[in-house]
Scaffold this motif. Sequence first.
Motif, short mmCIF file in Angstrom:
data_model
loop_
_atom_site.label_atom_id
_atom_site.label_comp_id
_atom_site.label_asym_id
_atom_site.label_seq_id
_atom_site.Cartn_x
_atom_site.Cartn_y
_atom_site.Cartn_z
N LEU A 644 0.84 -1.19 0.00
CA LEU A 644 0.00 0.00 0.00
C LEU A 644 0.87 1.25 0.00
CD1 LEU A 644 -2.68 -0.95 2.69
CD2 LEU A 644 -2.94 -1.03 0.21
N PRO A 645 0.34 2.37 -0.47
CA PRO A 645 1.09 3.64 -0.37
C PRO A 645 1.38 3.95 1.09
CG PRO A 645 -0.80 3.87 -1.84
CD PRO A 645 -0.93 2.53 -1.19
N SER A 646 2.55 4.49 1.37
CA SER A 646 2.95 4.76 2.75
C SER A 646 2.00 5.75 3.42
CB SER A 646 4.38 5.30 2.79
OG SER A 646 4.51 6.46 1.98
N ALA A 647 1.49 6.74 2.66
CA ALA A 647 0.57 7.71 3.24
C ALA A 647 -0.72 7.04 3.70
CB ALA A 647 0.25 8.81 2.22
N LEU A 648 -1.21 6.08 2.92
CA LEU A 648 -2.42 5.35 3.27
C LEU A 648 -2.19 4.48 4.51
CD1 LEU A 648 -5.31 4.50 2.72
CD2 LEU A 648 -4.47 2.84 1.06
N THR A 649 -1.05 3.82 4.55
CA THR A 649 -0.72 2.99 5.71
C THR A 649 -0.69 3.83 6.99
OG1 THR A 649 0.62 1.54 4.32
CG2 THR A 649 0.99 1.42 6.69
N MET A 650 -0.12 5.03 6.91
CA MET A 650 -0.03 5.90 8.07
C MET A 650 -1.41 6.35 8.53
SD MET A 650 2.27 9.36 8.46
CE MET A 650 3.70 8.45 7.88
N VAL A 651 -2.29 6.67 7.58
CA VAL A 651 -3.64 7.11 7.93
C VAL A 651 -4.40 5.99 8.63
CG1 VAL A 651 -5.89 7.66 6.93
CG2 VAL A 651 -3.88 8.94 6.24
N LEU A 652 -4.31 4.77 8.11
CA LEU A 652 -5.01 3.65 8.73
C LEU A 652 -4.46 3.37 10.13
CD1 LEU A 652 -5.23 1.20 5.69
CD2 LEU A 652 -7.10 2.48 6.72
N ASP A 653 -3.16 3.53 10.29
CA ASP A 653 -2.54 3.27 11.58
C ASP A 653 -3.01 4.28 12.62
OD1 ASP A 653 -0.97 1.57 13.02
OD2 ASP A 653 0.86 2.74 12.77
N LYS A 654 -3.20 5.53 12.19
CA LYS A 654 -3.60 6.59 13.12
C LYS A 654 -5.11 6.70 13.30
CE LYS A 654 0.44 9.58 12.50
NZ LYS A 654 0.92 10.92 12.12
N SER A 655 -5.87 5.95 12.52
CA SER A 655 -7.34 6.07 12.58
C SER A 655 -7.98 4.86 13.25
CB SER A 655 -7.90 6.23 11.16
OG SER A 655 -7.41 7.39 10.54
N THR A 656 -7.25 4.18 14.11
CA THR A 656 -7.82 3.00 14.76
C THR A 656 -8.99 3.37 15.67
OG1 THR A 656 -6.10 3.22 16.44
CG2 THR A 656 -5.72 1.63 14.69
N ASP A 657 -9.03 4.64 16.15
CA ASP A 657 -10.16 5.05 16.98
C ASP A 657 -11.46 5.03 16.18
OD1 ASP A 657 -8.89 7.20 15.53
OD2 ASP A 657 -10.27 8.58 16.54
N LEU A 658 -11.40 5.57 14.94
CA LEU A 658 -12.60 5.59 14.10
C LEU A 658 -12.99 4.18 13.67
CD1 LEU A 658 -11.83 8.67 11.83
CD2 LEU A 658 -13.33 8.55 13.80
N LEU A 659 -11.99 3.38 13.31
CA LEU A 659 -12.28 2.00 12.91
C LEU A 659 -12.91 1.24 14.06
CD1 LEU A 659 -8.98 1.29 10.98
CD2 LEU A 659 -11.25 1.41 9.97
N GLY A 660 -12.41 1.48 15.27
CA GLY A 660 -12.98 0.82 16.43
C GLY A 660 -14.43 1.23 16.66
N ASP A 661 -14.72 2.53 16.47
CA ASP A 661 -16.11 2.99 16.60
C ASP A 661 -17.00 2.35 15.54
OD1 ASP A 661 -15.60 4.53 18.78
OD2 ASP A 661 -15.38 6.41 17.67
N ILE A 662 -16.48 2.24 14.33
CA ILE A 662 -17.29 1.75 13.22
C ILE A 662 -17.63 0.27 13.39
CG2 ILE A 662 -17.27 1.29 10.73
CD1 ILE A 662 -15.56 3.87 10.47
N ILE A 663 -16.63 -0.52 13.75
CA ILE A 663 -16.87 -1.96 13.82
C ILE A 663 -17.24 -2.43 15.23
CG2 ILE A 663 -15.26 -2.37 11.94
CD1 ILE A 663 -13.28 -3.41 13.97
#
Length: 764
Positions: A644-663
């Motif tokens: 994956l693009p490094s920028a995308l990997t960084m965003v996913l890594d820092k957005s675990t709070d939102l992912l946790g809320d969603i799932i």
Amino acid sequence: MCILAHVDHGKTTLADHLIAATGGGLLHPKLAGKLRFMDFLDEEQRRAITMKSSSIALHYKDYSVNLIDSPGHMDFCSEVSTAARLSDGGLVLVDAVEGVHIQTHAVLRQAWIEKLTPCLVLNKIDRLICELKMSPMEAYNRLVKIVHEVNGIMSAYKSEKYLSDVDSIRVGPSGEGEGENLEFIEDDEEDTFQPQKGNVAFACALDGWGFTVHEFAEFYATKLGASSVALQKALWGPRYFHPKTKMITLKKFVDAGSRERPMFVQFVLEPLWQVYQSALEPDGNKGLLEKVIKSFNLNVPPRELLNKDPKAVLQSVMSRWLPLSDAILSMVVKCMPDPIAAQSFRISRLIPKREVLLDGVDTTVLAEADHVRMSIEVCDSSPEAPCVAFVAKMFAIPMKLLPQRGSNGEILSNFSDEYGNSESDECFLAFARIFSGVLCSGQRVFVLSALYDPLKGESMQKHVQVAELHSLYLMMGQGLKPVASAKAGNVVAIRGLGQHILKSATLSSTRNCWPFSSMAFQVAPTLRVAIEPSDPADTGALMKGLRLLNRADPFVEVTVSSRGEHVLAAAGEVHLERCIKDLKERFAKVSLEVSPPLVSYKETIEGVASDMLDNLKSSTRSSDYVEKMTPNGRCVVRVQVMKLPSALTMVLDKSTDLLGDIIGGKLGQSTSNLETERSNIVQDESPIEVLRKRIMGAVESDILSLSKKDKDRAEKYKLKWQKFLKRIWALGPRQVGPNILFTPDSKSLSSGSSVLIQGFPSCI
């Protein structure tokens, strides 16, 4: 205040002497340093190391001092975080022989993070005389080196903060937040620890003596006819005294061939060396001890002077000439702030200021939350002030150790277990500090988690609970003293929160209160083992024991692996051994089978990523995949892998709070990062929409670099990614990580192929 140091540098021995002198008769002075009063666990006494932070209330002159003894072993660094959060100042001990060690760095950083006011104690000075056989000048050079090294560590933290604040101002919008940030940007070249300022003590905790340069300055002021203030400044550093002229000069005015010594050597260390030599050496001048006793009017019983053990005689004289407790506590009173001054300085760490968009916000709630924060900042201890406390950890004690009588002598009912099981032998207490108002036994309070936001109303219901405090205690090391109430600034133990708090929480008399920031832990549990009962019939007891252990230890992690094993994670071997012992003897009370340490193996893609558009196109090729058949032979699984693009990997890594809320899963990000992330989210915007924008923003940032070279190629790249994002099936590891699993393109599926999609909600 708390005592911080590397393991075996003398924290608990120092605490013993402070308790013996000011603890109201809890510990006899002759047992100080031998009893290890603050180490009340059998395992602590057996290993002779502290494993749990414990507190005691001391009374020195007109001051009340809450002392917290913390562990020095790396495995129990979480207890250091607990002690630092509940304190306003820290006594940092360093062994004069061993010097600065790895945990010295760790505790200094923890004190810096929690904005504590530190004082330095150079302990075990006697080892320089008796073991290393150093001369006073050699010992002085060693002490100067240690002070310089510790100051260098603190200077590094100051520089790190300075550069961070400068960067935040340069990057931030012009004109915004300058007033708040600029207050930290000051040219502070002054050393943190300076003996001449009184915040450095020299001690031998084992023998019960210690001093700061102030004591010697007071003594020599009358003898030399100089002011004690001038002498205190001169008794450290390259300053020399000329007996003929009675002048104090700097080193550059001393002749090159002169045998002059620094004043600290001449007036402090040399007299100490002479006393030690006269007492311990067979041909020592025994009359010198009598001279010291007479000069300082020391009350030493004759039977102690007649002791055949010269070490005991020396200890009797030194502990009365330079009493350790007076030196340390006078330094604490002089150099450490009281709770009112400390909380105004620490408030930015305890409850960081939040930027709030006023659109749609209840101004009444916001005004009350700001009022509560102000009460904490000024440490308002009036009964009318909102009551706010922070629980740093939960700890378990046997029910039989609870006091049988209350503060007024009434008989207490201790055997009503909050878990509804009257046969439980353990009681959970909250280790807390009151930061505002008055906390009372029987009071109803709101228990706020770190994710609570008073401005979001009913949506925050899962992060707030209502609890009634069963009992309130002042902690006295090994014992508990029941009290009806306690004011702001006190450290207390609270009963009645066992089923409301797992690790830590904020207590408030109003729900319109910002929660305290989460504590910083410098390491994570790394040693993992699988645990199972020797008898399968004891599985229920093991599960209950693991739940109790998880609550009782702030740093332990209990999980269930994909194979159904109960996995226990600890900080190290010593920590793990203590956890297993607690499970067997206190919480589960069953025989256990423990596996060898578990090691997690993970794979990733290394190297520089190739052209991403080619990668996306290759994903549709039928030959570029890994194929595996299921054991029953009915299904074939085909997987293609690309970086994956490094920028995308960084965003996913820092957005675990939102992912946790969603799932609806557990959040994998630390609360400090979580609060930063959430502060940037518009309140009316859904988490799904926010995540979609972040992912597309990361992809577009990669596209920008590509569009400079080939605009057509960049547009194709963008369209490809938009299609891919509609095919997200899951993220990992643990559903919130920076890895994406896509479903195959339905157009590229061959006849007879199928895709099983089950159990993961569509999030984009």
